[in-house]
Motif scaffolding. Sequence first.
Motif, PDB file in Angstrom:
ATOM      1  N   ARG A 320       8.956  -4.387  -6.150  1.00 23.16           N
ATOM      2  CA  ARG A 320       7.798  -4.693  -6.993  1.00 23.16           C
ATOM      3  C   ARG A 320       8.231  -5.382  -8.281  1.00 23.16           C
ATOM      4  NH1 ARG A 320       2.528  -3.396  -7.499  1.00 23.16           N
ATOM      5  NH2 ARG A 320       2.584  -2.239  -5.536  1.00 23.16           N
ATOM      6  N   ALA A 325       5.120  -7.876  -9.413  1.00 24.06           N
ATOM      7  CA  ALA A 325       3.791  -7.380  -9.042  1.00 24.06           C
ATOM      8  C   ALA A 325       3.321  -6.356 -10.068  1.00 24.06           C
ATOM      9  CB  ALA A 325       3.840  -6.740  -7.651  1.00 24.06           C
ATOM     10  N   LEU A 331       1.169  -4.537  -2.508  1.00 21.79           N
ATOM     11  CA  LEU A 331       2.474  -5.085  -2.151  1.00 21.79           C
ATOM     12  C   LEU A 331       2.697  -4.879  -0.659  1.00 21.79           C
ATOM     13  CD1 LEU A 331       5.114  -6.333  -3.298  1.00 21.79           C
ATOM     14  CD2 LEU A 331       5.995  -4.003  -3.467  1.00 21.79           C
TER      15      LEU A 331
END
Length: 520
Positions: A320, A325, A331
């Motif tokens: 991540r 993100a 995700l």
Amino acid sequence: MSTMTRDQDTRPVTILVAALGGEGGGVLADWLRDVAVAAHLPVQSTSIPGVAQRTGATTYYLEIFPRTETGAPAKRPVFALTPAPGNVDLMVASELVEAGRAMQNGFVSARTTLISSTHRIYATSEKMPMGDGRYDGQRVIDAALELAGNAVLFDMARAAQQAGTVISAVMFGAIAAVLEKTRALPITRAACEAAIRASGKGVEASLRGFSAGYAAGMGAVAESAAPLPATPVPAKIPTDAFHPAARAIVAEGIRRTADYQDDAYATLYIRRLERVAALDRGDGTLTAETARYLALWMSFEDVIRVADLKTRKARFERVRDEVQARPHEPLHIIEFLKPGLDEIAGMLPPSLSRRFHAWAVRRGWAERLSLGMHVKTHSISGFLLLRALAGMRFWRRRTARYADEQALIERWLAAIVAAAPRSQRLAFEIALTARLIKGYSDTHKRGAANFTRIFDTLVEGDAVAGDDARADAIFAAREAALADPEGKNLDATLTRHGIKPRPPREQPIRFVKPALRERG
């Protein structure tokens, strides 16, 4: 940095940026272009896409004329579309080897200010060798200091991570500082920060990264990143049993083996290592290197280990973070797995494993059982599938793979212990043969085959007489095997000691059913 001010009223300032995919190189080029446009400076920006698998960065080339537009078309400058070797004022690289490529291609000269990160993202060609295939980063740094008119070198990746942004923001800050110090362009820090705010994406984090890069470009860098905390040695380690030079590695080995299996397995690691440490008569190098490769070997990558590592919380957090993100953004992660016959048979008890393996080979199922799997670990079913495999840690000690690895480890340790009283150097060379045991699937199989061949012929065989000569032969054979995992270099090295090369592997004969003729 005065090199960039030469002829600044008669020619454009040339800027070449090399950035990897996902590092925001295009955003950086847009920022530079927007700042030039806002300052009414003629500017042209072009880019050349890189290729996949880390064999080259995407390059962005800008030419900015240092004087404002006069409005007379006849007096506007003519820009080049691509950089010319020896004609780059400012070279910016997001990674150290990319700076090396720029120097190799002639884009860094006495007129160039080089801005580069000192961190490494290893290329595919560096990861492929069995041994250490990494390029020597210090050689790139030394060349930068020698070839560039001025060099600004610092760890941009660390600065970006601390700022919570991508590396392009840090690069932009360093560029702004260099342009301000050289006065090559009438561009200010405030104008650059305004360009970041105008983009409207990740503004605060980008400004933090910009500030870190600006400080580096101004020379106030190096201590901007706090040092990593030292890893403490667990209290349960019997420190008096190991040389001080080896204790940090031993500590990591204990953590790794306990994490891999359990505390009893870590205790086995200590007991094994104590046998070598008791015979170490040198500076602790023999103990340290044995500790290193023993820990790696004892935590070999089987199906259970792979499933465990791929489903850990820390891995999801790392992915991540790498893709930037946000917490509320979904995700999706797809794992590509291809366990083969050896991996499947290795999960069975030893006696059953041998029978199953032989049966599968006789039936011609060796390749058919090599299953390509795409497991979506962001889904409940995919995650639970891998967690179920990871939960089979209790079964590991009953598997054929575990039994085979432990037997080979004991053989390796016994050879080190037998050689150490006679020759510390010979024991050290034997210890380093464990470098051949690495990887997964076919990589592991080739490495183990080369390891076994060296042991059969040079370590336990009588092909070479004398401890020093044997140590030299083991060193040469090991390095040959690391340079060529297929074993051709190893065969050539062993042949020089009178050892016959291996017979060529038999290739299975495949019978293809002929296609039926079309009916007329």
